[in-house]
Design an enzyme around this catalytic site. Structure first.
Site, mmCIF file in Angstrom:
data_model
loop_
_atom_site.group_PDB
_atom_site.id
_atom_site.type_symbol
_atom_site.label_atom_id
_atom_site.label_comp_id
_atom_site.label_asym_id
_atom_site.label_seq_id
_atom_site.Cartn_x
_atom_site.Cartn_y
_atom_site.Cartn_z
ATOM 1 N N HIS A 200 0.674 -1.095 0.053
ATOM 2 C CA HIS A 200 -0.138 -0.049 0.102
ATOM 3 C C HIS A 200 0.855 1.179 -0.077
ATOM 4 O O HIS A 200 1.911 1.103 0.576
ATOM 5 C CB HIS A 200 -0.811 -0.018 1.299
ATOM 6 C CG HIS A 200 -2.137 0.923 1.131
ATOM 7 N ND1 HIS A 200 -2.051 2.345 1.245
ATOM 8 C CD2 HIS A 200 -3.230 0.708 0.372
ATOM 9 C CE1 HIS A 200 -3.226 2.631 0.909
ATOM 10 N NE2 HIS A 200 -3.995 1.792 0.461
ATOM 11 N N ASP B 285 -7.950 -5.475 -0.767
ATOM 12 C CA ASP B 285 -8.511 -6.096 -1.848
ATOM 13 C C ASP B 285 -8.002 -7.566 -1.736
ATOM 14 O O ASP B 285 -8.560 -8.451 -2.563
ATOM 15 C CB ASP B 285 -7.556 -5.804 -3.304
ATOM 16 C CG ASP B 285 -8.250 -4.450 -3.613
ATOM 17 O OD1 ASP B 285 -9.645 -4.431 -3.809
ATOM 18 O OD2 ASP B 285 -7.448 -3.567 -4.344
HETATM 19 N N1 ACO Z 1 4.220 -7.519 -4.790
HETATM 20 C C1 ACO Z 1 5.514 -7.464 -4.726
HETATM 21 N N2 ACO Z 1 6.108 -6.451 -4.758
HETATM 22 C C2 ACO Z 1 5.522 -5.411 -4.302
HETATM 23 C C3 ACO Z 1 4.513 -5.177 -4.091
HETATM 24 C C4 ACO Z 1 3.693 -6.386 -4.451
HETATM 25 N N3 ACO Z 1 2.185 -6.291 -4.120
HETATM 26 N N4 ACO Z 1 3.659 -4.002 -3.848
HETATM 27 C C5 ACO Z 1 5.147 -3.403 -3.655
HETATM 28 N N5 ACO Z 1 6.045 -4.211 -3.980
HETATM 29 C C6 ACO Z 1 7.459 -3.720 -4.101
HETATM 30 C C7 ACO Z 1 7.601 -3.097 -5.352
HETATM 31 O O1 ACO Z 1 8.061 -4.007 -6.581
HETATM 32 C C8 ACO Z 1 8.775 -1.991 -4.941
HETATM 33 O O2 ACO Z 1 9.927 -2.866 -4.966
HETATM 34 P P1 ACO Z 1 11.632 -2.210 -5.605
HETATM 35 O O3 ACO Z 1 11.592 -1.030 -4.694
HETATM 36 O O4 ACO Z 1 12.431 -3.341 -5.358
HETATM 37 O O5 ACO Z 1 11.205 -2.152 -7.129
HETATM 38 C C9 ACO Z 1 8.319 -1.562 -3.780
HETATM 39 O O6 ACO Z 1 7.669 -2.672 -3.139
HETATM 40 C C10 ACO Z 1 7.716 -0.313 -3.719
HETATM 41 O O7 ACO Z 1 6.609 -0.521 -4.436
HETATM 42 P P2 ACO Z 1 5.925 0.524 -5.463
HETATM 43 O O8 ACO Z 1 5.066 -0.163 -6.507
HETATM 44 O O9 ACO Z 1 6.901 1.497 -5.858
HETATM 45 O O10 ACO Z 1 5.124 1.059 -4.275
HETATM 46 P P3 ACO Z 1 3.618 1.937 -4.606
HETATM 47 O O11 ACO Z 1 3.488 2.996 -3.306
HETATM 48 O O12 ACO Z 1 3.908 2.894 -5.746
HETATM 49 O O13 ACO Z 1 2.417 1.062 -4.860
HETATM 50 C C11 ACO Z 1 0.811 -0.217 -4.839
HETATM 51 C C12 ACO Z 1 1.420 0.922 -3.976
HETATM 52 C C13 ACO Z 1 0.165 -0.081 -6.122
HETATM 53 C C14 ACO Z 1 -0.653 -0.726 -3.766
HETATM 54 C C15 ACO Z 1 1.730 -1.745 -4.928
HETATM 55 O O14 ACO Z 1 1.668 -2.079 -3.539
HETATM 56 C C16 ACO Z 1 0.910 -2.548 -5.672
HETATM 57 O O15 ACO Z 1 1.079 -2.786 -6.830
HETATM 58 N N6 ACO Z 1 0.257 -3.646 -5.038
HETATM 59 C C17 ACO Z 1 -0.374 -4.751 -5.743
HETATM 60 C C18 ACO Z 1 -1.780 -4.107 -6.407
HETATM 61 C C19 ACO Z 1 -2.687 -4.092 -5.297
HETATM 62 O O16 ACO Z 1 -3.056 -4.722 -4.549
HETATM 63 N N7 ACO Z 1 -3.484 -2.843 -5.369
HETATM 64 C C20 ACO Z 1 -4.702 -2.501 -4.364
HETATM 65 C C21 ACO Z 1 -4.051 -1.534 -3.727
HETATM 66 S S1 ACO Z 1 -5.496 -0.963 -2.335
HETATM 67 C C22 ACO Z 1 -6.157 -0.122 -3.216
HETATM 68 O O17 ACO Z 1 -6.085 0.485 -4.286
HETATM 69 C C23 ACO Z 1 -7.807 -0.582 -3.152
#
Ligand code: ACO
Length: 371
Positions: A257, A308
């Site tokens: 998140h 989710d």
């Molecule tokens: N699985 C694996 N790795 C992850 C995940 C995940 N679900 N979430 C974050 N990471 C990792 C990223 O790969 C990144 O790693 P790195 O620094 O080595 O490249 C690091 O954690 C930071 O991730 P970001 O994507 O930059 O974090 P951001 O704050 O932009 O994204 C998000 C948040 C979009 C929710 C992300 O965690 C994600 O994509 N999760 C999966 C999709 C999801 O569940 N979305 C629903 C969110 S809740 C909602 O909107 C209702």
């Protein structure tokens, strides 16, 4: 000028609708745990729009207003019947139908608060009918009209299945609606606010928000969680499947998140409901697999489940089609979008940030024949 990728940490507005402070989520100052345990979705919607919980009379009159506004013009269903239905995702159908609803509302273009409040009621009520109507039409069934004596949660399940839901299903669904209702300045809410801040109309704001919610990094994640669980198929496959995702640098849907660093406070309620429904249906495979995925992802990466993740197995246990999970998110979240649009209209200023330019330096134009 400096920029923050994805606007992380940027405070873009003030809002009194909901807050996330130290990983605690509140709606208008009320703790989400209290609301999830004690309130009806109608109470929460009233709270988000009016800043205070309703008394008995206010709640009764508001609930009645919602149910009386649930019917949609027959043309909306006729259009749906003409969609290329086999290929249409329910979120695309919802986005289109909400935009079409604006065509049938004579006051759609008004942005004064009194009219905007009436439009909020219409949208909140009709979105449930649109989602359930489309779900039935694509199966060759006729939409079911709402029942005046049912709650919003019960009416949704009734219009979806054509039969009155039991108390357990209604309670679980009501709680899910409460938990998804608002979430500060998330991507779809921000989209709605940006749209109406141009003084565009309410229906455009909600249509834009639905488009933003649809993406897998936002509301679209819940459907993909179920897709992943279906592929994993048995708890024994969890470790190797998730490890393979990590090796391929794929994101595990339903985890992580932008704002919460110590876990999404909504997840525990959904986990609990997922378990409760699994116990009742006797099909605990999805819950058990979800637990195993959570353990693997948390142990390996320190990532925690978001709203989710457990909503997926919970909705599955309610017998809901997987591609309706995100539209259901919209049925709840429209309450928050509405609250934010009302807040935006009441003290509006155009939202227009800047971009840091990283393109080529200034250069001379070369005529076409010399290139
Ligand atoms: N699985 C694996 N790795 C992850 C995940 C995940 N679900 N979430 C974050 N990471 C990792 C990223 O790969 C990144 O790693 P790195 O620094 O080595 O490249 C690091 O954690 C930071 O991730 P970001 O994507 O930059 O974090 P951001 O704050 O932009 O994204 C998000 C948040 C979009 C929710 C992300 O965690 C994600 O994509 N999760 C999966 C999709 C999801 O569940 N979305 C629903 C969110 S809740 C909602 O909107 C209702």
């Amino acid at each position: 000028m400096s920029q923050t990728k994805g606007l992380e940490g940027v405070v873009a507005t003030t809002s009194s609708v909901s807050s996330i402070i130290d990983d605690v989520l509140t709606y208008q100052g009320y703790h989400i745990d209290d609301l999830a345990e004690k309130s009806s979705f109608e109470e929460v919607v009233y709270l988000l729009w009016n800043g205070q919980l309703p008394n008995k009379e206010e709640l009764q009159s508001f609930s009645q207003q919602l149910v009386e506004n649930m019917e949609v013009p027959e043309e909306i269903f006729n259009y749906m019947k003409a969609y290329p239905i086999a290929d249409v995702h329910p979120m695309a159908a919802l986005r289109t139908a909400v935009s079409q609803l604006g065509l049938y509302d004579a006051e759609a273009d008004a942005s004064d608060i009194e009219t905007a409040k009436r439009i909020a009621v219409k949208l909140q009520a009709k979105i449930a009918t649109v989602v359930t109507g489309f779900a039935r039409i694509r199966e060759g069934k006729e939409p079911v009209a709402p029942k005046k004596d049912l709650s919003f949660a019960a009416n949704f399940l009734y219009m979806l299945n054509g039969e009155q839901p039991n108390e357990t299903a209604t309670d679980a669904f009501n709680k899910a609606l409460v938990l998804h209702a608002d979430h500060e300045l998330n991507a779809s809410t921000f989209t709605a606010r940006v749209c109406v801040a141009t003084l565009s109309d309410f229906y455009s704001g909600i249509t834009a928000a639905i488009g933003a919610l649809k993406g897998p990094l936002h509301g679209g994640a819940n459907e993909r969680v179920m897709g992943m669980l279906s592929e994993i198929d048995t708890p024994e496959n969890v470790d190797s499947y998730i490890q393979d995702m990590f090796d391929k640098k794929e994101k595990v849907m339903g985890f992580g998140h932008r704002v919460y660093k110590n876990g999404d406070p909504r997840a525990k309620h959904l986990r609990e409901m997922s378990k409760k429904l699994a116990d009742i249906t006797g099909e605990d495979k999805w819950y058990e697999m979800s637990l195993a995925v959570e353990k693997k992802v948390t142990d390996s990466k320190g990532l925690l489940p978001n709203v989710d993740f457990y909503s997926a197995s919970m909705y599955h246990s309610l017998g809901i089609d997987h591609d309706l999970f995100t539209p259901i998110f919209a049925v709840s979240r429209v309450s928050g979008w509405n609250a934010h649009i009302l807040e935006q209209y009441s003290d509006n200023r155009l939202i227009r940030p800047r971009a840091e330019y990283v393109g080529p330096d200034k250069r001379s134009y070369v005529p076409l024949e010399e290139r």
